[in-house]
Every structure is written in structure tokens, then in C-alpha cells.
Design a protein around this motif. Structure first.
Motif, PDB file in Angstrom:
ATOM      1  N   ASP A  66       0.832  -1.208   0.000  1.00 33.08           N
ATOM      2  CA  ASP A  66       0.000   0.000   0.000  1.00 33.08           C
ATOM      3  C   ASP A  66       0.867   1.258   0.000  1.00 33.08           C
ATOM      4  N   ALA A  67       1.952   1.240   0.793  1.00 31.05           N
ATOM      5  CA  ALA A  67       2.865   2.384   0.837  1.00 31.05           C
ATOM      6  C   ALA A  67       3.557   2.566  -0.513  1.00 31.05           C
ATOM      7  N   LEU A  68       3.934   1.468  -1.165  1.00 40.20           N
ATOM      8  CA  LEU A  68       4.555   1.542  -2.485  1.00 40.20           C
ATOM      9  C   LEU A  68       3.603   2.194  -3.487  1.00 40.20           C
ATOM     10  N   TYR A  69       2.345   1.751  -3.507  1.00 43.55           N
ATOM     11  CA  TYR A  69       1.391   2.336  -4.445  1.00 43.55           C
ATOM     12  C   TYR A  69       1.083   3.785  -4.097  1.00 43.55           C
ATOM     13  N   ALA A  70       1.118   4.144  -2.810  1.00 44.19           N
ATOM     14  CA  ALA A  70       0.939   5.549  -2.418  1.00 44.19           C
ATOM     15  C   ALA A  70       2.096   6.383  -2.961  1.00 44.19           C
ATOM     16  N   ALA A  71       3.324   5.827  -2.938  1.00 41.92           N
ATOM     17  CA  ALA A  71       4.487   6.533  -3.493  1.00 41.92           C
ATOM     18  C   ALA A  71       4.313   6.728  -4.997  1.00 41.92           C
ATOM     19  N   LYS A  72       3.850   5.716  -5.683  1.00 40.82           N
ATOM     20  CA  LYS A  72       3.624   5.836  -7.127  1.00 40.82           C
ATOM     21  C   LYS A  72       2.514   6.842  -7.429  1.00 40.82           C
ATOM     22  N   ASP A  73       1.438   6.780  -6.658  1.00 38.90           N
ATOM     23  CA  ASP A  73       0.311   7.694  -6.874  1.00 38.90           C
ATOM     24  C   ASP A  73       0.689   9.143  -6.570  1.00 38.90           C
ATOM     25  N   ALA A  74       1.655   9.334  -5.681  1.00 35.26           N
ATOM     26  CA  ALA A  74       2.076  10.688  -5.293  1.00 35.26           C
ATOM     27  C   ALA A  74       3.069  11.287  -6.288  1.00 35.26           C
ATOM     28  N   GLY A  75       3.390  10.559  -7.339  1.00 30.20           N
ATOM     29  CA  GLY A  75       4.269  11.107  -8.368  1.00 30.20           C
ATOM     30  C   GLY A  75       5.496  10.275  -8.647  1.00 30.20           C
ATOM     31  N   ARG A  76       5.625   9.147  -8.042  1.00 24.31           N
ATOM     32  CA  ARG A  76       6.763   8.240  -8.237  1.00 24.31           C
ATOM     33  C   ARG A  76       8.061   8.849  -7.739  1.00 24.31           C
ATOM     34  N   ASN A  77       9.111   8.047  -7.763  1.00 23.82           N
ATOM     35  CA  ASN A  77      10.449   8.463  -7.329  1.00 23.82           C
ATOM     36  C   ASN A  77      10.403   9.059  -5.929  1.00 23.82           C
ATOM     37  N   GLY A  88      -5.191   0.395  15.544  1.00 21.19           N
ATOM     38  CA  GLY A  88      -5.464  -0.500  14.421  1.00 21.19           C
ATOM     39  C   GLY A  88      -5.317   0.216  13.096  1.00 21.19           C
ATOM     40  N   GLY A  89      -4.997  -0.522  12.085  1.00 21.36           N
ATOM     41  CA  GLY A  89      -4.803   0.061  10.761  1.00 21.36           C
ATOM     42  C   GLY A  89      -3.403   0.619  10.597  1.00 21.36           C
ATOM     43  N   PHE A  90      -3.155   1.173   9.420  1.00 22.91           N
ATOM     44  CA  PHE A  90      -1.849   1.704   9.087  1.00 22.91           C
ATOM     45  C   PHE A  90      -1.977   3.152   8.639  1.00 22.91           C
ATOM     46  N   ASP A  91      -0.980   3.952   8.972  1.00 26.32           N
ATOM     47  CA  ASP A  91      -0.923   5.350   8.571  1.00 26.32           C
ATOM     48  C   ASP A  91       0.203   5.482   7.565  1.00 26.32           C
ATOM     49  N   ILE A  92      -0.070   5.993   6.377  1.00 29.65           N
ATOM     50  CA  ILE A  92       0.938   6.125   5.317  1.00 29.65           C
ATOM     51  C   ILE A  92       1.342   7.578   5.207  1.00 29.65           C
ATOM     52  N   THR A  93       2.668   7.826   5.331  1.00 31.60           N
ATOM     53  CA  THR A  93       3.210   9.186   5.275  1.00 31.60           C
ATOM     54  C   THR A  93       4.460   9.203   4.415  1.00 31.60           C
ATOM     55  N   PRO A  94       4.775  10.373   3.818  1.00 36.60           N
ATOM     56  CA  PRO A  94       6.015  10.474   3.051  1.00 36.60           C
ATOM     57  C   PRO A  94       7.221  10.591   3.963  1.00 36.60           C
ATOM     58  N   VAL A  95       8.389  10.261   3.420  1.00 31.05           N
ATOM     59  CA  VAL A  95       9.640  10.432   4.174  1.00 31.05           C
ATOM     60  C   VAL A  95      10.003  11.887   4.162  1.00 31.05           C
TER      61      VAL A  95
END
Length: 95
Positions: A66-77, A88-95
Motif C-alpha cells: 500500500d505504501a509503495l502504491y501511495a508513493a507511485k500515486d504521489a508522483g513516483r520516485n 489499528g490500521g496503518f498510517d501512510i506518510t512520506p519520508v
């Protein structure tokens, strides 16, 4: 070994730092192929969780995916982190 949520957050953030260094190195290292210069990029999903007894790795793998696809959806690279939340659940954030 027991890890507090603050230690877990530090671990996923540390893994994010390593992933970001890898991403930067790939992006700054052009490849020569058949007389052409090719610039590569990479998207990385990082996940962390504290497993419970008899947990399977499927949840951890899914959160990293899910984090990988979020990185791709956010513009890749880019690198995105997925950390297990105490409620519970996961929180996805950029580095």
C-alpha cells in the motif's frame, strides 16, 4: 522483546531514511546503455509492525505494498512509510 510505539516509530523512520538514501543514489547514478544515458528512479514502500502470536506476514506485506502504491500515486520516485497504529490500521506518510 517488547517495543513501545515510540521505538516502533523510530524503527520505521530509520528504515525510511535508509530507503530515501537508496532512492537518491539510484536517481543520481545514470546508466549507460547502447550509447544512451538512462536516468533511473525508484518508488519504495516501507512498513513496520509489531507482530502478535501466530500473525502471518500478509498484513505487513500488504501495508508495504500500500505504501509503495501511495508513493507511485504521489508522483513516483519517492519513499512512503506505513506504520501500524495502536488503534489499528496503518498510517501512510512520506519520508
Amino acid at each position: 522483546m517488547m517495543l513501545s510505539s515510540s521505538v516502533l516509530a523510530a524503527n520505521v523512520e530509520g528504515a525510511g531514511v535508509v530507503a530515501e538514501r537508496m532512492r537518491e543514489k539510484v536517481a543520481s547514478t545514470p546508466v549507460q546503455w547502447e550509447g544512451n544515458t538512462i536516468t533511473l528512479t525508484v518508488s519504495i514502500g516501507v512498513s513496520s509492525t509489531v507482530p502478535k502470536a501466530h500473525d502471518e506476514m500478509n498484513g505487513l506485506i500488504k501495508s508495504a505494498d500500500d505504501a509503495l502504491y501511495a508513493a507511485k500515486d504521489a508522483g513516483r520516485n519517492r519513499v512512503m512509510l506505513s506504520a501500524n497504529q495502536e488503534e489499528g490500521g496503518f498510517d501512510i506518510t512520506p519520508v
